[in-house]
Scaffold this motif. Structure first.
Motif, PDB file in Angstrom:
ATOM      1  N   ALA A  29     -72.354  47.051  -2.235  1.00 25.96           N
ATOM      2  CA  ALA A  29     -71.306  46.008  -1.517  1.00 25.96           C
ATOM      3  C   ALA A  29     -71.556  45.198  -3.152  1.00 25.96           C
ATOM      4  O   ALA A  29     -70.369  44.596  -2.565  1.00 25.96           O
ATOM      5  CB  ALA A  29     -73.627  45.097  -0.864  1.00 25.96           C
ATOM      6  N   GLY A  30     -72.506  45.712  -3.997  1.00 28.21           N
ATOM      7  CA  GLY A  30     -71.914  44.508  -5.267  1.00 28.21           C
ATOM      8  C   GLY A  30     -70.015  44.755  -5.409  1.00 28.21           C
ATOM      9  O   GLY A  30     -70.055  44.332  -6.437  1.00 28.21           O
ATOM     10  N   LEU A  31     -69.853  46.078  -5.156  1.00 31.85           N
ATOM     11  CA  LEU A  31     -68.895  46.291  -5.603  1.00 31.85           C
ATOM     12  C   LEU A  31     -67.571  46.160  -5.078  1.00 31.85           C
ATOM     13  O   LEU A  31     -66.109  45.460  -5.046  1.00 31.85           O
ATOM     14  CB  LEU A  31     -68.953  48.468  -6.116  1.00 31.85           C
ATOM     15  CG  LEU A  31     -69.336  48.647  -6.704  1.00 31.85           C
ATOM     16  CD1 LEU A  31     -68.639  50.477  -6.657  1.00 31.85           C
ATOM     17  CD2 LEU A  31     -68.358  48.337  -8.189  1.00 31.85           C
ATOM     18  N   ALA A  32     -67.898  45.415  -3.431  1.00 38.32           N
ATOM     19  CA  ALA A  32     -67.319  44.993  -2.603  1.00 38.32           C
ATOM     20  C   ALA A  32     -67.537  42.961  -2.303  1.00 38.32           C
ATOM     21  O   ALA A  32     -65.602  42.576  -2.303  1.00 38.32           O
ATOM     22  CB  ALA A  32     -67.448  44.985  -1.243  1.00 38.32           C
ATOM     23  N   ILE A  33     -68.402  42.800  -3.373  1.00 37.67           N
ATOM     24  CA  ILE A  33     -68.290  41.394  -3.410  1.00 37.67           C
ATOM     25  C   ILE A  33     -67.917  41.425  -5.227  1.00 37.67           C
ATOM     26  O   ILE A  33     -67.976  41.213  -5.936  1.00 37.67           O
ATOM     27  CB  ILE A  33     -69.822  41.220  -3.174  1.00 37.67           C
ATOM     28  CG1 ILE A  33     -70.296  41.168  -1.765  1.00 37.67           C
ATOM     29  CG2 ILE A  33     -69.839  39.334  -4.227  1.00 37.67           C
ATOM     30  CD1 ILE A  33     -71.722  41.142  -1.349  1.00 37.67           C
ATOM     31  N   ARG A  34     -66.789  39.560  -4.709  1.00 38.53           N
ATOM     32  CA  ARG A  34     -65.887  39.376  -5.685  1.00 38.53           C
ATOM     33  C   ARG A  34     -66.843  37.768  -6.570  1.00 38.53           C
ATOM     34  O   ARG A  34     -66.625  37.132  -7.407  1.00 38.53           O
ATOM     35  CB  ARG A  34     -64.647  39.255  -5.773  1.00 38.53           C
ATOM     36  CG  ARG A  34     -63.721  40.513  -5.622  1.00 38.53           C
ATOM     37  CD  ARG A  34     -63.731  41.243  -6.596  1.00 38.53           C
ATOM     38  NE  ARG A  34     -63.057  42.431  -6.644  1.00 38.53           N
ATOM     39  CZ  ARG A  34     -63.363  43.829  -6.776  1.00 38.53           C
ATOM     40  NH1 ARG A  34     -64.263  43.666  -7.780  1.00 38.53           N
ATOM     41  NH2 ARG A  34     -63.420  45.137  -6.671  1.00 38.53           N
ATOM     42  N   GLN A  35     -67.429  37.765  -5.831  1.00 38.13           N
ATOM     43  CA  GLN A  35     -67.785  35.565  -5.590  1.00 38.13           C
ATOM     44  C   GLN A  35     -69.060  35.746  -6.319  1.00 38.13           C
ATOM     45  O   GLN A  35     -70.108  36.510  -6.140  1.00 38.13           O
ATOM     46  CB  GLN A  35     -68.256  35.201  -4.375  1.00 38.13           C
ATOM     47  CG  GLN A  35     -66.971  34.810  -3.896  1.00 38.13           C
ATOM     48  CD  GLN A  35     -65.370  33.783  -5.080  1.00 38.13           C
ATOM     49  OE1 GLN A  35     -66.653  33.083  -5.394  1.00 38.13           O
ATOM     50  NE2 GLN A  35     -64.227  33.807  -4.291  1.00 38.13           N
ATOM     51  N   PRO A  36     -69.021  35.405  -7.638  1.00 35.27           N
ATOM     52  CA  PRO A  36     -70.768  35.534  -8.871  1.00 35.27           C
ATOM     53  C   PRO A  36     -71.393  34.435  -7.704  1.00 35.27           C
ATOM     54  O   PRO A  36     -72.565  35.466  -7.799  1.00 35.27           O
ATOM     55  CB  PRO A  36     -69.620  34.332  -9.739  1.00 35.27           C
ATOM     56  CG  PRO A  36     -68.563  34.237  -9.922  1.00 35.27           C
ATOM     57  CD  PRO A  36     -68.295  34.435  -7.885  1.00 35.27           C
ATOM     58  N   VAL A  37     -71.335  34.440  -6.555  1.00 39.08           N
ATOM     59  CA  VAL A  37     -72.621  33.352  -6.053  1.00 39.08           C
ATOM     60  C   VAL A  37     -73.236  33.837  -5.207  1.00 39.08           C
ATOM     61  O   VAL A  37     -74.483  34.460  -4.956  1.00 39.08           O
ATOM     62  CB  VAL A  37     -71.988  31.803  -5.166  1.00 39.08           C
ATOM     63  CG1 VAL A  37     -73.428  31.621  -4.409  1.00 39.08           C
ATOM     64  CG2 VAL A  37     -71.731  30.853  -6.644  1.00 39.08           C
ATOM     65  N   ALA A  41     -76.680  36.016  -4.528  1.00 35.07           N
ATOM     66  CA  ALA A  41     -77.771  35.893  -2.828  1.00 35.07           C
ATOM     67  C   ALA A  41     -77.766  37.791  -2.905  1.00 35.07           C
ATOM     68  O   ALA A  41     -78.472  38.242  -2.540  1.00 35.07           O
ATOM     69  CB  ALA A  41     -76.194  35.164  -2.353  1.00 35.07           C
ATOM     70  N   LEU A  42     -76.769  38.048  -3.366  1.00 36.50           N
ATOM     71  CA  LEU A  42     -77.178  39.807  -2.992  1.00 36.50           C
ATOM     72  C   LEU A  42     -78.637  40.907  -4.315  1.00 36.50           C
ATOM     73  O   LEU A  42     -78.638  41.095  -3.700  1.00 36.50           O
ATOM     74  CB  LEU A  42     -75.969  40.082  -3.774  1.00 36.50           C
ATOM     75  CG  LEU A  42     -76.265  41.978  -3.214  1.00 36.50           C
ATOM     76  CD1 LEU A  42     -76.085  42.717  -2.273  1.00 36.50           C
ATOM     77  CD2 LEU A  42     -74.928  42.732  -3.522  1.00 36.50           C
ATOM     78  N   ALA A  43     -78.230  39.994  -6.071  1.00 34.46           N
ATOM     79  CA  ALA A  43     -79.725  40.454  -6.408  1.00 34.46           C
ATOM     80  C   ALA A  43     -80.673  40.326  -5.715  1.00 34.46           C
ATOM     81  O   ALA A  43     -81.476  40.337  -6.146  1.00 34.46           O
ATOM     82  CB  ALA A  43     -78.459  39.542  -7.801  1.00 34.46           C
ATOM     83  N   TRP A  44     -80.732  38.625  -5.538  1.00 45.84           N
ATOM     84  CA  TRP A  44     -81.847  38.310  -4.643  1.00 45.84           C
ATOM     85  C   TRP A  44     -82.422  38.907  -3.670  1.00 45.84           C
ATOM     86  O   TRP A  44     -83.445  39.186  -3.251  1.00 45.84           O
ATOM     87  CB  TRP A  44     -82.003  36.396  -4.652  1.00 45.84           C
ATOM     88  CG  TRP A  44     -81.850  35.402  -5.931  1.00 45.84           C
ATOM     89  CD1 TRP A  44     -80.829  34.966  -6.320  1.00 45.84           C
ATOM     90  CD2 TRP A  44     -83.275  35.463  -6.685  1.00 45.84           C
ATOM     91  NE1 TRP A  44     -82.257  34.196  -7.395  1.00 45.84           N
ATOM     92  CE2 TRP A  44     -83.336  34.585  -7.536  1.00 45.84           C
ATOM     93  CE3 TRP A  44     -84.598  36.122  -6.360  1.00 45.84           C
ATOM     94  CZ2 TRP A  44     -84.235  34.604  -8.482  1.00 45.84           C
ATOM     95  CZ3 TRP A  44     -85.000  35.431  -7.576  1.00 45.84           C
ATOM     96  CH2 TRP A  44     -85.406  34.775  -8.279  1.00 45.84           C
ATOM     97  N   ALA A  45     -81.973  39.058  -2.564  1.00 47.45           N
ATOM     98  CA  ALA A  45     -81.971  39.576  -1.514  1.00 47.45           C
ATOM     99  C   ALA A  45     -82.079  40.847  -1.883  1.00 47.45           C
ATOM    100  O   ALA A  45     -83.261  41.771  -0.931  1.00 47.45           O
ATOM    101  CB  ALA A  45     -80.417  39.942  -0.280  1.00 47.45           C
TER     102      ALA A  45
END
Length: 66
Positions: A29-37, A41-45
């Protein structure tokens, strides 16, 4: 003492197996997400998911790998 070591070892094996899946999904998911925010949120989740997973693995009703 041997029973305690076996139960802790079973918990660690269960947690690491499930955490590997959670972290692999988060990495993809991190590779697919480009927005820092959204990455924050992914890291916290992911962190919350790993904490919940630790609690679930510690419960006696969780199925154990034998």
């Amino acid at each position: 003492m041997d029973l305690v070591i076996q139960s802790v070892a079973a918990w660690v094996i269960d947690y690491y197996a499930a955490a590997t899946v959670v972290l692999a999904v988060a990495t993809l998911a991190g590779l697919a997400i480009r927005q820092p925010v959204q990455r924050i949120a992914l890291a916290w989740a992911t962190l919350a998911g790993l904490a919940i997973l630790a609690g679930l693995c510690a419960t006696p009703v969780w199925p154990r790998i034998s």
